[in-house]
Design a protein around this motif. Structure first.
Motif, PDB file in Angstrom:
ATOM      1  N   HIS A 113       0.616  -1.869  -0.307  1.00 47.77           N
ATOM      2  CA  HIS A 113      -0.122  -0.069   0.027  1.00 47.77           C
ATOM      3  C   HIS A 113       0.742   1.161   0.167  1.00 47.77           C
ATOM      4  CE1 HIS A 113      -2.647  -3.037   1.515  1.00 47.77           C
ATOM      5  NE2 HIS A 113      -3.593  -2.525   1.036  1.00 47.77           N
ATOM      6  N   GLN A 114       2.206   1.408   0.209  1.00 47.41           N
ATOM      7  CA  GLN A 114       2.622   2.525  -0.223  1.00 47.41           C
ATOM      8  C   GLN A 114       2.561   3.269  -1.641  1.00 47.41           C
ATOM      9  OE1 GLN A 114       6.917   1.077   0.270  1.00 47.41           O
ATOM     10  NE2 GLN A 114       7.352   0.401  -1.741  1.00 47.41           N
ATOM     11  N   GLN A 115       2.129   4.912  -0.605  1.00 51.26           N
ATOM     12  CA  GLN A 115       2.593   5.112  -2.054  1.00 51.26           C
ATOM     13  C   GLN A 115       3.459   6.208  -3.283  1.00 51.26           C
ATOM     14  OE1 GLN A 115      -0.421   6.823  -2.628  1.00 51.26           O
ATOM     15  NE2 GLN A 115      -1.052   5.259  -1.488  1.00 51.26           N
ATOM     16  N   GLU A 116       4.775   6.115  -2.627  1.00 54.19           N
ATOM     17  CA  GLU A 116       5.666   6.313  -3.467  1.00 54.19           C
ATOM     18  C   GLU A 116       7.467   4.868  -2.301  1.00 54.19           C
ATOM     19  OE1 GLU A 116       8.171   9.531   0.437  1.00 54.19           O
ATOM     20  OE2 GLU A 116       6.485  10.129  -1.458  1.00 54.19           O
ATOM     21  N   SER A 117       7.805   5.446  -3.617  1.00 53.84           N
ATOM     22  CA  SER A 117       9.118   4.020  -3.567  1.00 53.84           C
ATOM     23  C   SER A 117      10.327   4.241  -3.105  1.00 53.84           C
ATOM     24  CB  SER A 117       9.891   3.418  -5.067  1.00 53.84           C
ATOM     25  OG  SER A 117      10.154   2.516  -4.766  1.00 53.84           O
ATOM     26  N   ASP A 118      10.880   3.916  -1.855  1.00 55.28           N
ATOM     27  CA  ASP A 118      12.193   3.933  -1.353  1.00 55.28           C
ATOM     28  C   ASP A 118      12.513   2.865  -1.301  1.00 55.28           C
ATOM     29  OD1 ASP A 118      13.838   3.606   0.806  1.00 55.28           O
ATOM     30  OD2 ASP A 118      12.623   5.264   1.574  1.00 55.28           O
ATOM     31  N   GLU A 119      14.007   2.536  -2.273  1.00 60.48           N
ATOM     32  CA  GLU A 119      14.505   1.816  -2.576  1.00 60.48           C
ATOM     33  C   GLU A 119      15.570   1.184  -1.550  1.00 60.48           C
ATOM     34  OE1 GLU A 119      16.917   1.846  -5.937  1.00 60.48           O
ATOM     35  OE2 GLU A 119      15.749   2.629  -7.236  1.00 60.48           O
ATOM     36  N   GLU A 120      16.518   1.712  -0.428  1.00 62.22           N
ATOM     37  CA  GLU A 120      16.776   1.047   0.338  1.00 62.22           C
ATOM     38  C   GLU A 120      15.650   0.695   1.367  1.00 62.22           C
ATOM     39  OE1 GLU A 120      20.976   4.229   1.428  1.00 62.22           O
ATOM     40  OE2 GLU A 120      18.806   5.044   0.909  1.00 62.22           O
ATOM     41  N   ALA A 121      15.075   1.383   1.736  1.00 61.76           N
ATOM     42  CA  ALA A 121      13.791   0.903   2.801  1.00 61.76           C
ATOM     43  C   ALA A 121      13.242  -0.694   2.133  1.00 61.76           C
ATOM     44  CB  ALA A 121      12.568   1.614   2.941  1.00 61.76           C
ATOM     45  N   GLU A 122      12.799  -0.680   0.407  1.00 54.83           N
ATOM     46  CA  GLU A 122      12.383  -2.220   0.099  1.00 54.83           C
ATOM     47  C   GLU A 122      12.785  -2.725   0.390  1.00 54.83           C
ATOM     48  OE1 GLU A 122      10.762  -1.561  -4.238  1.00 54.83           O
ATOM     49  OE2 GLU A 122       9.469   0.617  -2.439  1.00 54.83           O
TER      50      GLU A 122
END
Length: 143
Positions: A113-122
């Motif tokens: 459900h995340q709105q924006e991507s965060d490569e490090e967090a993912e």
């Protein structure tokens, strides 16, 4: 459920923090040496994951959310009640599997459900989820 900025890192931090607390509460009660070593190893890993998430949160100008008093008390009481009467290797394994499963569910929910991507967090979430799956697999030997 709409994910807010940094929500994935908050869940990783929470998972790691709760994991460390659970392991610390369980370790003194585990008599089975091989199981104790596995749980202890996972506790160290939880601590590392929580610190990585905390660092990434700070680098984004965010503060880690702390559990409120009711959540802390509920978690502590639940853990203590679970360990009072029956702490066989099977019971420890069951508790670890349930904890890992809850972490996986929360992370999948936020990822979906995340709105924006965060490569490090993912990438960190992917690492955490794999460790959780590995721990579940390891604990199944003791069920």
């Amino acid at each position: 459920m709409e994910s807010t900025r940094g929500e994935l890192l908050q869940i990783i931090h929470k998972t790691g923090t709760y994991g460390v607390k659970a392991v610390r509460a369980l370790l003194p009660r585990i008599c089975h040496s091989e199981l104790r070593a596995e749980v202890e190893k996972h506790g160290v890993w939880y601590q590392t994951a929580a610190k990585k998430a905390e660092h990434l949160l700070y680098s984004r100008g965010l503060l880690p959310r702390e559990a409120n008093g009711v959540q802390k008390m509920t978690q502590w009481c639940s853990l203590k009640m679970s360990t009072i009467k029956n702490l066989t290797p099977s019971k420890v394994a069951e508790m670890m599997v349930l904890g890992c499963t809850m972490g996986l569910i929360e992370m999948h929910s936020v990822l979906n459900h995340q709105q924006e991507s965060d490569e490090e967090a993912e990438a960190l979430a992917s690492e955490v989820m794999q460790k959780e799956r590995d721990m579940i697999e390891c604990m199944c030997r003791y069920l």
